[in-house]
Enzyme design. Sequence first.
Site, PDB file in Angstrom:
ATOM      1  NE  ARG A  11     -33.233   8.220   8.284  1.00  0.00           N
ATOM      2  CZ  ARG A  11     -34.311   8.822   7.789  1.00  0.00           C
ATOM      3  NH1 ARG A  11     -35.521   8.535   8.261  1.00  0.00           N
ATOM      4  NH2 ARG A  11     -34.201   9.708   6.823  1.00  0.00           N
ATOM      5  CD  GLU A  54     -31.965   0.363  24.387  1.00  0.00           C
ATOM      6  OE1 GLU A  54     -31.308   1.024  23.560  1.00  0.00           O
ATOM      7  OE2 GLU A  54     -31.813  -0.860  24.544  1.00  0.00           O
TER       8      GLU A  54
END
Length: 205
Positions: free
Chosen positions: A113, A138
């Site tokens: 985001r 990750e």
Amino acid sequence: MRLLTRAELTQSLNDTAEDSIFLDPLLRENQVGAVSIDLRLGYDFLVSVLTRSPAVELVHEEEARRRGIQSYFQETRRSLGERFVLYPHQLVLSATVEYLSLPKNIYTDIVVRSSYARLGIGVSTSMQPGWRGCVPLELFNHGNTPVELIVGSCICQAKFFQIDGEETYVNSGSARKYFGSIRPTVSKAERDEDLKILSKLANTP
């Protein structure tokens, strides 16, 4: 390939048919945005650590040495609402709270985001058609300052693309190294068949 909209995502999530998107738990309706769905940071973390070994050795699993990739990571767990500190230039493997199951005609991109990207946090992965499991994350801190991440917070978003054709990742015959995982999983690069071929080429006089 076409990006699914909020109306299409909501309809698919509420459908119980085999060709619909399954996502659980969806804790609030506005997790579904105009063209994406927010996903939450999960409980388990694999933290990359320094070892005495000079490098991670990538050899085919048939030739793998006693020290595996798992030994370069340390496991830790947090409860919902607890904090996890991601330090500068540190790699941490995690997974989402949500379990996702994709139909055979839907491909998904996972991106961080914007609010977390502005803190230097990077997340980028993709889910093939037919994939299922808790979405692997990750996490990497590209910034110069440690960042506190809160377990259960919406850290990334999934964008869903409808593709043409009837190809399915589940029955394609390709190796599904991370299929069905519900906890973070270290790299399985040592399973790549190319490594065995390249090893033979390197050792050929």
